[in-house]
Write a protein that holds these residues in place. Structure first.
Motif, PDB file in Angstrom:
ATOM      1  N   GLU A   1      31.590  92.962  -9.910  1.00  0.00           N
ATOM      2  CA  GLU A   1      31.081  94.008  -9.032  1.00  0.00           C
ATOM      3  C   GLU A   1      29.972  93.449  -8.149  1.00  0.00           C
ATOM      4  O   GLU A   1      29.206  92.593  -8.564  1.00  0.00           O
ATOM      5  CB  GLU A   1      30.551  95.182  -9.860  1.00  0.00           C
ATOM      6  N   ARG A   2      29.890  93.918  -6.917  1.00  0.00           N
ATOM      7  CA  ARG A   2      28.841  93.575  -5.957  1.00  0.00           C
ATOM      8  C   ARG A   2      28.816  92.085  -5.607  1.00  0.00           C
ATOM      9  O   ARG A   2      27.815  91.576  -5.138  1.00  0.00           O
ATOM     10  CB  ARG A   2      27.462  93.995  -6.470  1.00  0.00           C
ATOM     11  N   CYS A   3      29.917  91.400  -5.816  1.00  0.00           N
ATOM     12  CA  CYS A   3      29.905  89.976  -5.505  1.00  0.00           C
ATOM     13  C   CYS A   3      29.920  89.768  -3.985  1.00  0.00           C
ATOM     14  O   CYS A   3      30.303  90.648  -3.212  1.00  0.00           O
ATOM     15  CB  CYS A   3      31.080  89.260  -6.159  1.00  0.00           C
TER      16      CYS A   3
ATOM     17  N   ARG B   1      36.692  95.204  -3.123  1.00  0.00           N
ATOM     18  CA  ARG B   1      36.366  96.564  -3.532  1.00  0.00           C
ATOM     19  C   ARG B   1      35.066  97.014  -2.867  1.00  0.00           C
ATOM     20  O   ARG B   1      34.330  96.222  -2.286  1.00  0.00           O
ATOM     21  CB  ARG B   1      36.232  96.637  -5.061  1.00  0.00           C
ATOM     22  N   ARG B   2      34.783  98.299  -2.987  1.00  0.00           N
ATOM     23  CA  ARG B   2      33.529  98.842  -2.452  1.00  0.00           C
ATOM     24  C   ARG B   2      32.338  98.127  -3.070  1.00  0.00           C
ATOM     25  O   ARG B   2      32.336  97.802  -4.251  1.00  0.00           O
ATOM     26  CB  ARG B   2      33.427 100.325  -2.767  1.00  0.00           C
ATOM     27  N   GLY B   3      31.327  97.892  -2.262  1.00  0.00           N
ATOM     28  CA  GLY B   3      30.121  97.255  -2.750  1.00  0.00           C
ATOM     29  C   GLY B   3      30.128  95.748  -2.636  1.00  0.00           C
ATOM     30  O   GLY B   3      29.092  95.104  -2.842  1.00  0.00           O
ATOM     31  N   MET B   4      31.285  95.164  -2.324  1.00  0.00           N
ATOM     32  CA  MET B   4      31.364  93.719  -2.148  1.00  0.00           C
ATOM     33  C   MET B   4      31.059  93.359  -0.688  1.00  0.00           C
ATOM     34  O   MET B   4      31.235  94.173   0.213  1.00  0.00           O
ATOM     35  CB  MET B   4      32.755  93.198  -2.527  1.00  0.00           C
TER      36      MET B   4
ATOM     37  N   HIS C   1      20.308  87.471  -1.659  1.00  0.00           N
ATOM     38  CA  HIS C   1      20.605  88.403  -2.753  1.00  0.00           C
ATOM     39  C   HIS C   1      20.714  87.627  -4.063  1.00  0.00           C
ATOM     40  O   HIS C   1      21.814  87.473  -4.621  1.00  0.00           O
ATOM     41  CB  HIS C   1      21.909  89.156  -2.468  1.00  0.00           C
TER      42      HIS C   1
ATOM     43  N   ARG D   1      22.883  88.930  -7.099  1.00  0.00           N
ATOM     44  CA  ARG D   1      24.320  89.200  -6.982  1.00  0.00           C
ATOM     45  C   ARG D   1      25.138  87.933  -7.225  1.00  0.00           C
ATOM     46  O   ARG D   1      24.723  86.831  -6.854  1.00  0.00           O
ATOM     47  CB  ARG D   1      24.643  89.767  -5.596  1.00  0.00           C
TER      48      ARG D   1
END
Length: 599
Positions: free
Chosen positions: A386-388, A408-411, A436, A439
């Motif tokens: 997630e968030r990568c 996906r969302r957040g990437m 970041h 992340r």
């Protein structure tokens, strides 16, 4: 001790919110670096210096910082060769409309014009890449004003600016209070983006075009980043499908059934069908360059949204051009759009997308020697943290990233788009990680780019990684011992066989090299090991190089094969040194699109 010009530079940049500068030292900027050292003794206003292995990499890192934060990216280099080295990374940032400030040293003012060592006409050198603002400071009184202008122009116009500091000027006493007299210019820092929305009359004209369409296609680019909710709302209202330019891959999640994926030579068959079958095109925040993949002129009405007027109607003759921010413009446009009740166009697109994902899986699972490169990317998608943040390079691996990786969302994700420069993947990843540090970051590199500069930048990773709050940093090297993208272009575009003298690469043990640096190395030569290898890499307690031993003869098939391409490929086979592998893999890939599970 009196405050110098070198001190003043960093004070002014702190006022502009700069927290990091990427660069490499040299005697041409010693006065500036001394100022930075003194500036950083106050922990409340520190600007971190990130030492790249090469100035070009510093410029790439500054571009990545801008891409992944929206902030001003800053890079610094010494005079002469150091300044010259910055250029490729700066051109990359310019091509992708990123705000970057380059700071470079110069020889002493009295020496200029004397054919002095490392004397280069830097104003002329940077005049193209920094055409919006490049200046050499001549006296201390100029410096505050030049810094304010360079930062403001770079941010507001999303462009490159350059400041040149002769080395003797850097050590002179700064002018802090500007005298109120002719020829002296006081200035201030700070900038806020305006709300840019087209006129209501233009919005209504655009709505009329879109409401009349029965088969609406959306094409989004990096300018639609941050506008996902608005794009989805408009697409649902119009029952439209949506293709993504490569820089816009992260703008919409790939799990949406009506998102057809990438467009162009690296694109998907559903995107090709979307563009050739639509009667109306809405382009949002994209200057996608290849017009042959857009609708045929006259077959579709067009509406375009872009924040920069220079990008409007340059690829397709649009009926309505809307100059404005994508998010704000879509919000203003949405109430004017009628809800379409006929779902047949979108239903057909959804079915195409579903079938395409199955085709990609079939292609990825075809055997190769030793690993089908597509499978490395297919196995990656479900294992992405997630968030990568994903950074890509330029090469054949870009095809598989564009088509097979499901974001996906957040990437976040990006690569060198407009310039398509080799060697961007690793410095982009480093820039993203500094921006970041919490992340996970993944760099996707070919072996050509890794040998060009990625291996050197692994030393930068080794130098800094223990200061990152989350050590998750993975570099995937697609090791196929070939400059593969150009090899396939030789075959398909020129009708020539692989030219081994230019295309074959040394076989380097990338995973073992990582271990030498104190990082983790994973070598994969068994396709069944790909999934576990990705899991191991993302779970590691230190940066990882995952080396995939890939077959160079798996064709990166375009979404639509023209007769010219087919004939050129057939011609190239006459002298092809790897004929058996090329033909065998090509047959498997083509068959998998026709017969599920074909081999």
């Amino acid at each position: 001790m009196a405050k110098t010009v070198g001190d003043q530079l960093w004070e002014k940049l702190t006022a502009w919110g700069v927290k990091r500068v990427f660069g490499y030292p040299g005697d041409g900027i010693n006065g500036l670096l001394g100022g930075l050292n003194r500036h950083n003794k106050d922990e409340s206003k520190q600007i971190a210096f990130v030492q790249a292995r090469h100035e070009e990499m510093a410029a790439f890192m500054a571009a990545a910082h801008a891409k992944f934060t929206g902030e001003l990216g800053v890079c610094i280099a010494t005079s002469g060769p150091g300044a010259i080295h910055l250029l490729n990374g700066l051109y990359d940032a310019r091509a992708d409309h990123q705000p970057v400030l380059a700071i470079v040293g110069q020889q002493a003012r009295a020496a200029l014009g004397g054919h002095y060592q490392q004397e280069v006409d830097l104003v002329t050198l940077f005049k193209d890449v920094s055409r919006d603002f490049v200046q050499m400071a001549a006296v201390p009184a100029q410096v505050p004003h030049l810094i304010d202008r360079a930062a403001r122009i770079a941010i507001a116009e999303r462009t490159i600016t350059t400041l040149i500091f002769p080395n003797d000027l850097q050590e002179l006493e700064a002018v802090e209070e500007m005298p109120r007299q002719h020829g002296y210019i006081p200035s201030g820092s700070g900038y806020s983006f305006p709300r840019v929305v087209p006129a209501e009359a233009d919005l209504r004209r655009a709505a009329e075009v879109l409401n009349a369409g029965k088969k609406v296609a959306l094409l989004i680019g990096a300018g639609a980043m941050g506008a996902a909710d608005e794009v989805i709302a408009v697409a649902d209202r119009l029952q439209a499908g949506c293709a993504k330019a490569l820089l816009g891959k992260a703008a919409l999640p790939d799990e949406l059934p009506w998102v057809t994926g990438s467009i162009g030579l690296l694109g998907t068959e559903p995107s090709w069908k979307l563009m050739t079958g639509c009667d109306t095109l809405l382009m949002i925040g994209s200057s996608f360059p290849y017009s042959e993949f857009l609708p045929e002129v006259g077959k579709a009405r067009g509406v375009q949204i872009d924040l920069q007027s220079r990008n409007l109607s340059i690829r397709y003759p649009m009926e309505v051009n809307l100059e404005g921010d994508s998010t704000e413009t879509l919000r203003a446009l949405l109430p004017m759009l009628e809800q379409k009740s006929d779902t047949s166009w979108r239903d057909g697109l959804t079915e195409d997308v579903r079938g395409w994902w199955k085709t990609l899986e079939d292609r990825a699972m075809q055997p190769a020697d030793p690993i089908n490169p597509q499978r490395a990317f297919w196995e990656l998608s479900s294992r992405l943290p997630e968030r990568c943040i994903i950074t890509g390079d330029s090469g054949s691996h870009t095809n598989w990233y564009a088509r097979d990786v499901k974001l996906r969302r957040g990437m976040m994700a990006s690569l060198s788009g407009g310039l398509a420069s080799m060697g961007s993947g690793m410095p982009y990843a480093i820039g993203a990680k500094f921006a970041h540090p919490d992340r996970p970051v993944l760099a996707i590199c070919g072996d050509g780019a890794m040998q060009m500069n990625g291996m050197a930048e692994l030393i930068t990773v080794a130098k800094y990684w223990q200061g990152w709050s989350n050590p998750s940093f993975v570099c995937m090297v697609l090791n196929n011992r070939d400059l593969n993208q150009v090899t396939w272009e030789q075959r398909v575009m020129e009708g020539d066989p692989k030219f081994e003298a230019t295309q074959s690469l040394p076989d380097i043990p990338y995973a073992r090299y990582a271990e030498l640096l104190g990082l983790k190395g994973i070598e994969v030569s068994d396709p069944e090991r790909l999934g576990p290898a990705w899991e191991e890499a993302f779970a590691a307690n230190r940066p990882v190089v995952i080396e995939v031993r890939a077959d160079p003869n798996v064709p990166p098939l375009p979404p639509h094969i023209t007769m010219k391409q087919a004939l050129a490929f057939a011609k190239s086979m006459a002298g092809e040194p790897e004929l058996g592998g090329v033909l065998r893999n090509t047959v498997r890939q083509v068959a998998s699109a026709i017969l599920p599970g074909g081999s």
